[in-house]
Write a protein that holds these residues in place. Structure first.
Motif, PDB file in Angstrom:
ATOM      1  N   GLN A   1      38.192  20.380  34.252  1.00 25.10           N
ATOM      2  CA  GLN A   1      36.804  20.728  33.903  1.00 25.10           C
ATOM      3  C   GLN A   1      36.374  22.079  34.465  1.00 25.10           C
ATOM      4  N   LEU A   2      37.307  22.771  35.129  1.00 25.70           N
ATOM      5  CA  LEU A   2      36.941  24.042  35.769  1.00 25.70           C
ATOM      6  C   LEU A   2      37.531  25.223  35.021  1.00 25.70           C
ATOM      7  N   GLY A   3      36.826  26.344  35.065  1.00 26.62           N
ATOM      8  CA  GLY A   3      37.382  27.612  34.620  1.00 26.62           C
ATOM      9  C   GLY A   3      37.469  28.487  35.851  1.00 26.62           C
ATOM     10  N   ILE A   4      38.680  28.890  36.210  1.00 26.39           N
ATOM     11  CA  ILE A   4      38.859  29.595  37.477  1.00 26.39           C
ATOM     12  C   ILE A   4      39.234  31.055  37.256  1.00 26.39           C
ATOM     13  N   VAL A   5      38.434  31.937  37.815  1.00 25.86           N
ATOM     14  CA  VAL A   5      38.724  33.371  37.751  1.00 25.86           C
ATOM     15  C   VAL A   5      38.956  33.848  39.177  1.00 25.86           C
ATOM     16  N   PRO A   6      40.220  34.102  39.527  1.00 27.53           N
ATOM     17  CA  PRO A   6      40.521  34.455  40.914  1.00 27.53           C
ATOM     18  C   PRO A   6      40.140  35.894  41.236  1.00 27.53           C
ATOM     19  N   GLN A   7      40.154  36.188  42.514  1.00 25.77           N
ATOM     20  CA  GLN A   7      39.774  37.524  42.979  1.00 25.77           C
ATOM     21  C   GLN A   7      40.707  38.596  42.428  1.00 25.77           C
ATOM     22  N   ALA A   8      42.034  38.334  42.565  1.00 22.14           N
ATOM     23  CA  ALA A   8      42.993  39.285  41.994  1.00 22.14           C
ATOM     24  C   ALA A   8      43.531  38.662  40.715  1.00 22.14           C
ATOM     25  N   ASP A   9      43.608  39.447  39.644  1.00 18.68           N
ATOM     26  CA  ASP A   9      44.098  38.906  38.381  1.00 18.68           C
ATOM     27  C   ASP A   9      45.491  38.333  38.573  1.00 18.68           C
ATOM     28  N   ASN A  10      45.714  37.146  38.065  1.00 23.73           N
ATOM     29  CA  ASN A  10      47.066  36.586  38.139  1.00 23.73           C
ATOM     30  C   ASN A  10      47.526  36.198  36.745  1.00 23.73           C
ATOM     31  N   LEU A  11      47.354  37.109  35.818  1.00 26.22           N
ATOM     32  CA  LEU A  11      47.825  36.880  34.454  1.00 26.22           C
ATOM     33  C   LEU A  11      49.344  36.773  34.472  1.00 26.22           C
ATOM     34  N   ASP A  12      49.887  36.114  33.454  1.00 26.19           N
ATOM     35  CA  ASP A  12      51.329  35.938  33.365  1.00 26.19           C
ATOM     36  C   ASP A  12      51.936  37.208  32.776  1.00 26.19           C
ATOM     37  N   GLU A  13      52.518  38.044  33.623  1.00 21.65           N
ATOM     38  CA  GLU A  13      52.994  39.350  33.182  1.00 21.65           C
ATOM     39  C   GLU A  13      54.227  39.257  32.281  1.00 21.65           C
ATOM     40  N   GLU A  14      54.839  38.099  32.257  1.00 20.81           N
ATOM     41  CA  GLU A  14      56.023  37.952  31.407  1.00 20.81           C
ATOM     42  C   GLU A  14      55.653  37.547  29.983  1.00 20.81           C
ATOM     43  N   LEU A  15      54.361  37.354  29.747  1.00 20.64           N
ATOM     44  CA  LEU A  15      53.914  36.964  28.414  1.00 20.64           C
ATOM     45  C   LEU A  15      52.923  37.992  27.862  1.00 20.64           C
ATOM     46  N   ARG A  16      52.840  38.067  26.541  1.00 23.71           N
ATOM     47  CA  ARG A  16      51.880  38.967  25.883  1.00 23.71           C
ATOM     48  C   ARG A  16      50.463  38.400  25.991  1.00 23.71           C
ATOM     49  N   VAL A  17      49.497  39.204  25.555  1.00 25.74           N
ATOM     50  CA  VAL A  17      48.090  38.835  25.695  1.00 25.74           C
ATOM     51  C   VAL A  17      47.778  37.473  25.056  1.00 25.74           C
ATOM     52  N   TRP A  18      48.110  37.334  23.774  1.00 26.27           N
ATOM     53  CA  TRP A  18      47.770  36.083  23.089  1.00 26.27           C
ATOM     54  C   TRP A  18      48.542  34.906  23.687  1.00 26.27           C
ATOM     55  N   ASP A  19      49.803  35.153  24.035  1.00 28.64           N
ATOM     56  CA  ASP A  19      50.619  34.092  24.633  1.00 28.64           C
ATOM     57  C   ASP A  19      50.034  33.617  25.957  1.00 28.64           C
ATOM     58  N   ASN A  20      49.423  34.536  26.687  1.00 27.89           N
ATOM     59  CA  ASN A  20      48.784  34.154  27.937  1.00 27.89           C
ATOM     60  C   ASN A  20      47.744  33.071  27.691  1.00 27.89           C
ATOM     61  N   LEU A  21      46.948  33.256  26.653  1.00 27.31           N
ATOM     62  CA  LEU A  21      45.915  32.265  26.348  1.00 27.31           C
ATOM     63  C   LEU A  21      46.533  30.964  25.853  1.00 27.31           C
ATOM     64  N   PHE A  22      47.499  31.096  24.974  1.00 20.05           N
ATOM     65  CA  PHE A  22      48.116  29.906  24.376  1.00 20.05           C
ATOM     66  C   PHE A  22      48.782  29.035  25.448  1.00 20.05           C
ATOM     67  N   VAL A  23      49.638  29.669  26.248  1.00 19.71           N
ATOM     68  CA  VAL A  23      50.379  28.921  27.261  1.00 19.71           C
ATOM     69  C   VAL A  23      49.427  28.288  28.272  1.00 19.71           C
ATOM     70  N   TYR A  24      48.406  29.037  28.633  1.00 20.45           N
ATOM     71  CA  TYR A  24      47.432  28.535  29.608  1.00 20.45           C
ATOM     72  C   TYR A  24      46.711  27.304  29.061  1.00 20.45           C
ATOM     73  N   GLY A  25      46.350  27.360  27.800  1.00 23.28           N
ATOM     74  CA  GLY A  25      45.690  26.210  27.167  1.00 23.28           C
ATOM     75  C   GLY A  25      46.589  24.983  27.170  1.00 23.28           C
ATOM     76  N   ARG A  26      47.879  25.235  26.973  1.00 22.58           N
ATOM     77  CA  ARG A  26      48.826  24.122  26.968  1.00 22.58           C
ATOM     78  C   ARG A  26      48.973  23.484  28.344  1.00 22.58           C
TER      79      ARG A  26
END
Lengths: 266, 308
Positions: free
Chosen positions: B79-104
């Protein structure tokens, strides 16, 4: 919720390991082919230099009273070593890096995933990698005529069992690590294990007490297990080898699960 | 009455002999926008991580959406949306894939995840970057992607740790706009910041934290009213002379703060105070009358300036 998960796992597991594995597959499919390929070549190079090169000088080695060509003697050992190396590398270096530098797990733990989902996912991915390496290596050794019996096909699941044991232990050990320097301890143990565990020559060249030390180590069991499968020369020891890894897996998984909080939730 | 979204009692986190969070109490209601304001090392991020159940508390109690945070990590984070202090995006994935994988990771069906990923790329104004590599994005874009990612599970509560630190003013305003929209849609926002203007812009209510303790609580306006005057006169006499001038200004305004580079005179009427300064025969190099801000509140409460 009618959940009856044991208390120890409270808040640690969301039954969604699948998504962690899917992420790993996606990354492999898009970027990481090179790493997979280099990992495959390592034992192949050893096989060509030691097995073919040295083998020409040595000829054959006695294994349980049977003469086995040198290359066929070391090929199964190299397979066991590669299973160990891959699993240990993935569960220590790789986990440590993703934890502290890439912050990958931090991102995963911002979702409903729990530490156990991630740990299991990473172990499954490590095993998948192990499966690719082992299968690739089998193709090479078969082409070179180094598999002396049909039972060699079971070397692939055997390599996975070895990898599982090492991966579970590696992950537990990683939970104690604070800096990259601590990883050196791991490689300090793996190096002699690689060189001495009947990898390149039978251990009866050593005095008996040292033989017992080597036989207490996991790699020796792995090497001898795969060697029996690829040469078709079976001894009762096979049962003990299997048992050794079953215990290693059970203890490793239990230990790693106990350490999940220390590993992921600081 | 509606159930509280977050409730903490005597919440404490110790690392060995160091106490990062020292027995704090707070309650956050649904739809509220709540801020933790404080300098670096005050314990804000640690508190956020305890709310997200990725750091286990040492003592006290903490309930998030009615669940104990130490034992219900996955259920709470669903139920939470977490935005950390330092970005921890998945650098091994593209922009759209970041959203898709995260949703999964939330166990959502593929179809739902695909739809949301597309909608959120619009929200984050990143449609043109959908196949871009993450490391090729600008700081502001990464931040927006991180926020979009945090919205994949349509969270009830957003946790934002220093959401605009390190962004240029324009990127900051774009982000604030996105956060306003979330607030309007009824999402509970919990944020930490050491920027006063951000806290004033985004928070309905906030606590000022210092050295792991809450030192004040209220709406930005209340805090300013309680701990400061309505206006502040800033005067500079030159570094060496500020101290001496302060002595001669005694009696003007409610209170005078001496900072290394300037003097702050707290008075409800700044212009009047400035006239009074002139009447004492003092001529500051520069002078400025401004509205009081949370910076003044913090200075008053801790004796230190926020950004050191």
């Amino acid at each position: 919720m009618t959940d009856v998960r044991p208390r120890m796992l409270a808040g640690l597991y969301a039954r969604n390991t699948r998504s962690v594995v899917a992420r790993g597959m996606r990354v492999i499919a898009r970027n990481n082919w090179l790493i997979i390929v280099t990992g495959f070549f390592e034992p192949v190079f050893y096989l060509f230099s030691m097995g073919v090169g040295l083998g020409a000088l040595i000829g054959s080695v006695q294994y349980h009273g049977v003469d086995v060509p040198y290359a066929a003697y070391i090929a199964p050992a190299l397979m066991a070593v590669s299973a160990m190396n891959g699993a240990v590398y993935d569960s220590t270096m790789n986990v440590f890096f993703k934890m502290h530098y890439a912050k990958l797990y931090q991102g995963m733990l911002s979702t409903s995933l729990g530490p156990l989902d991630i740990a299991l996912g990473e172990i499954i991915l490590a095993l998948f990698r192990g499966l690719l390496y082992a299968s690739g290596f089998m193709v090479v050794t078969t082409l070179m005529g180094l598999n002396l019996a049909w039972t060699a096909i079971f070397a692939i699941p055997a390599a996975l069992i070895i990898a599982f044991g090492f991966a579970a232990f590696g992950m537990a050990i990683t939970s104690f690590m604070k800096t990259f320097q601590h990883l050196d301890f791991v490689f300090f143990i793996m190096m002699p294990m690689f060189l001495l565990s009947a990898t390149f020559f039978p251990i009866d060249v050593y005095p008996e007490p040292l033989q017992w030390v080597i036989m207490a180590m996991p790699l020796w069991h792995g090497v001898d297990m795969i060697r029996m499968l690829t040469t078709g020369i079976f001894e009762q020891a096979m049962i003990y080898h299997l048992l050794y890894f079953v215990i290693m897996i059970v203890v490793g998984v239990f230990f790693a699960t106990r350490r999940l909080k220390a590993l992921f939730l600081r | 009455m509606q159930q509280l979204h977050i409730e903490a009692n005597q919440l404490t986190k110790r690392y060995g002999s160091f106490t990062a969070v020292d027995g704090i109490d707070f309650e956050i209601a649904p739809g509220e926008s709540f801020g933790f304001l404080g300098p670096n090392g005050a314990g804000k991020s640690t508190t956020m991580r305890m709310i997200a159940a990725t750091s286990l508390r040492s003592s006290g109690s903490l309930d998030v959406l009615g669940l104990d945070a130490n034992d219900n990590g996955p259920a709470i984070r669903a139920q939470l949306g977490i935005v950390p202090q330092a970005d921890n995006l998945d650098e091994e994935l593209r922009v759209w894939d970041n959203l898709f994988v995260y949703g999964r990771y939330f166990g959502l069906p593929r179809k739902v995840v695909r739809q949301r990923a597309d909608a959120l790329l619009d929200f984050a104004q990143l449609q043109q970057k959908r196949q871009a590599r993450v490391d090729a994005l600008s700081g502001g874009m990464k931040r927006r992607l991180t926020i979009a990612r945090a919205l994949m599970n349509e969270p009830k509560i957003m946790l934002l740790d220093e959401p605009t630190t390190g962004l240029d003013p324009q990127a900051r305003h774009v982000l604030w706009d996105r956060l306003f929209r979330l607030k309007d849609s009824g999402t509970t926002l919990v944020l930490t910041t050491h920027y006063m203007d951000e806290a004033e812009q985004l928070c309905d209510r906030l606590v000022v934290v210092d050295e792991g303790k809450i030192v004040a609580e209220g709406s930005p306006k209340e805090l300013i009213r309680t701990y400061s005057t309505r206006e502040v006169l800033e005067v500079r006499f030159g570094t060496a002379k500020n101290e001496e001038a302060a002595g001669r200004l005694a009696g003007i305004g409610d209170r005078i703060e001496v900072l290394p580079d300037r003097l702050l005179v707290y008075d409800d009427n700044g212009e009047q105070a400035l006239t009074a300064v002139g009447e004492r025969g003092l001529h500051p190099v520069t002078s400025l009358v401004r509205r009081a801000s949370l910076e003044d509140v913090f200075l008053r409460l801790t004796g230190r300036s926020l950004i050191e």
